[in-house]
Design an enzyme around this catalytic site. Sequence first.
Site, PDB file in Angstrom:
ATOM      1  N   GLU A  45       0.851  -1.204   0.000  1.00 35.36           N
ATOM      2  CA  GLU A  45       0.000   0.000   0.000  1.00 35.36           C
ATOM      3  C   GLU A  45       0.882   1.247   0.000  1.00 35.36           C
ATOM      4  O   GLU A  45       1.676   1.455   0.916  1.00 35.36           O
ATOM      5  CB  GLU A  45      -0.889  -0.016   1.252  1.00 35.36           C
ATOM      6  CG  GLU A  45      -1.733   1.231   1.399  1.00 35.36           C
ATOM      7  CD  GLU A  45      -2.470   1.281   2.736  1.00 35.36           C
ATOM      8  OE1 GLU A  45      -2.798   0.220   3.317  1.00 35.36           O
ATOM      9  OE2 GLU A  45      -2.699   2.407   3.226  1.00 35.36           O
ATOM     10  N   ARG A  49       0.174  10.457   0.663  1.00 31.52           N
ATOM     11  CA  ARG A  49       0.505  11.536   1.605  1.00 31.52           C
ATOM     12  C   ARG A  49       1.665  12.387   1.144  1.00 31.52           C
ATOM     13  O   ARG A  49       2.080  13.298   1.853  1.00 31.52           O
ATOM     14  CB  ARG A  49       0.862  10.935   2.979  1.00 31.52           C
ATOM     15  CG  ARG A  49      -0.295  10.242   3.601  1.00 31.52           C
ATOM     16  CD  ARG A  49       0.033   9.750   4.975  1.00 31.52           C
ATOM     17  NE  ARG A  49      -0.768   8.584   5.273  1.00 31.52           N
ATOM     18  CZ  ARG A  49      -0.595   7.816   6.325  1.00 31.52           C
ATOM     19  NH1 ARG A  49       0.357   8.073   7.187  1.00 31.52           N
ATOM     20  NH2 ARG A  49      -1.364   6.774   6.499  1.00 31.52           N
ATOM     21  N   THR A  73      -4.645   5.997   2.200  1.00 35.73           N
ATOM     22  CA  THR A  73      -4.970   7.368   2.594  1.00 35.73           C
ATOM     23  C   THR A  73      -5.816   8.056   1.515  1.00 35.73           C
ATOM     24  O   THR A  73      -5.620   9.226   1.173  1.00 35.73           O
ATOM     25  CB  THR A  73      -3.699   8.208   2.911  1.00 35.73           C
ATOM     26  OG1 THR A  73      -2.752   7.377   3.595  1.00 35.73           O
ATOM     27  CG2 THR A  73      -4.014   9.376   3.821  1.00 35.73           C
ATOM     28  N   LYS A 133     -10.848  -2.074   6.898  1.00 31.08           N
ATOM     29  CA  LYS A 133      -9.631  -1.721   7.618  1.00 31.08           C
ATOM     30  C   LYS A 133     -10.062  -1.273   9.013  1.00 31.08           C
ATOM     31  O   LYS A 133     -10.973  -0.454   9.147  1.00 31.08           O
ATOM     32  CB  LYS A 133      -8.937  -0.583   6.875  1.00 31.08           C
ATOM     33  CG  LYS A 133      -7.848   0.137   7.662  1.00 31.08           C
ATOM     34  CD  LYS A 133      -7.059   1.043   6.749  1.00 31.08           C
ATOM     35  CE  LYS A 133      -6.276   2.085   7.534  1.00 31.08           C
ATOM     36  NZ  LYS A 133      -4.948   2.331   6.984  1.00 31.08           N
TER      37      LYS A 133
HETATM   38  C1  3PG Z   1      -0.926   4.698   8.698  1.00 30.78           C
HETATM   39  O1  3PG Z   1      -1.988   5.151   8.352  1.00 30.78           O
HETATM   40  O2  3PG Z   1       0.086   5.389   8.851  1.00 30.78           O
HETATM   41  C2  3PG Z   1      -0.920   3.235   8.812  1.00 30.78           C
HETATM   42  O3  3PG Z   1      -2.026   2.839   9.507  1.00 30.78           O
HETATM   43  C3  3PG Z   1       0.342   2.701   9.359  1.00 30.78           C
HETATM   44  O4  3PG Z   1       0.413   2.873  10.700  1.00 30.78           O
HETATM   45  P1  3PG Z   1       1.777   2.542  11.432  1.00 30.78           P
HETATM   46  O5  3PG Z   1       2.781   3.545  10.922  1.00 30.78           O
HETATM   47  O6  3PG Z   1       1.441   2.731  12.889  1.00 30.78           O
HETATM   48  O7  3PG Z   1       2.157   1.137  11.079  1.00 30.78           O
END
Ligand code: 3PG
Length: 212
Positions: A45, A49, A73, A133
């Site tokens: 994934e 961002r 995201t 999720k």
């Molecule tokens: C995120 O949105 O950043 C993911 O859920 C990953 O989370 P993590 O960095 O705590 O693994």
Amino acid sequence: MGEKTEKLLSILKLQPVVPVLIVEDAASAVPLARALVAGGLKAIEITMRTPAALDAVRAVAAEVEGAAVGAGTILNAAHFEAAVAAGSTFVVSPGTTQELLDAARHSDVPLLPGAATASEVMALREEGYKVLKFFPAEQAGGAAYLKSLSSPLAGTFFCPTGGISLKNARDYLSLPNVVCVGGSWVAPKEMVAAGDWAGITRLAAEAAALKS
Ligand code: 3PG
């Protein structure tokens, strides 16, 4: 089960851990994805961002054999459409909006929508979603919380993400309502910046070996 749910499950079941990536430099996306695939993590994934994210999805989709690249995201219909046009094979959102559900309905690419409460899960069930999720997993109540949803909301399956690492991944993977977990720990920022692809392959292999 719907065709899109099956498609999504076939991707999420490739491995116990889906790497969640924040790609700062599109040039690192292909070697990073190759390192993850070499360690056994094929579904990847890439979060929307950073300005490099769409180029990263495009490059991985075109150049990394064996990878199933998805976009994370995703917050609105425009994100959804751009991610699909770039070659995403699945799309992940931290929560859900009607706009996003409408965009997903008109696409063949499956959405993994975020939910963190029983009401959110029930609303998504009404829309036909069975695979969600659970976000932010640790902060929202962790594995104990998710376990407590498994009986009343039977038939709903989750990919918990947020605060998960090698230390607590098994707590989730052992639950009957968990398909896989997501996490960024397999691709630490410093290792990506240093181009430590062998180190990332080692972290990926460790994650790929996790069992429920
Ligand atoms: C995120 O949105 O950043 C993911 O859920 C990953 O989370 P993590 O960095 O705590 O693994």
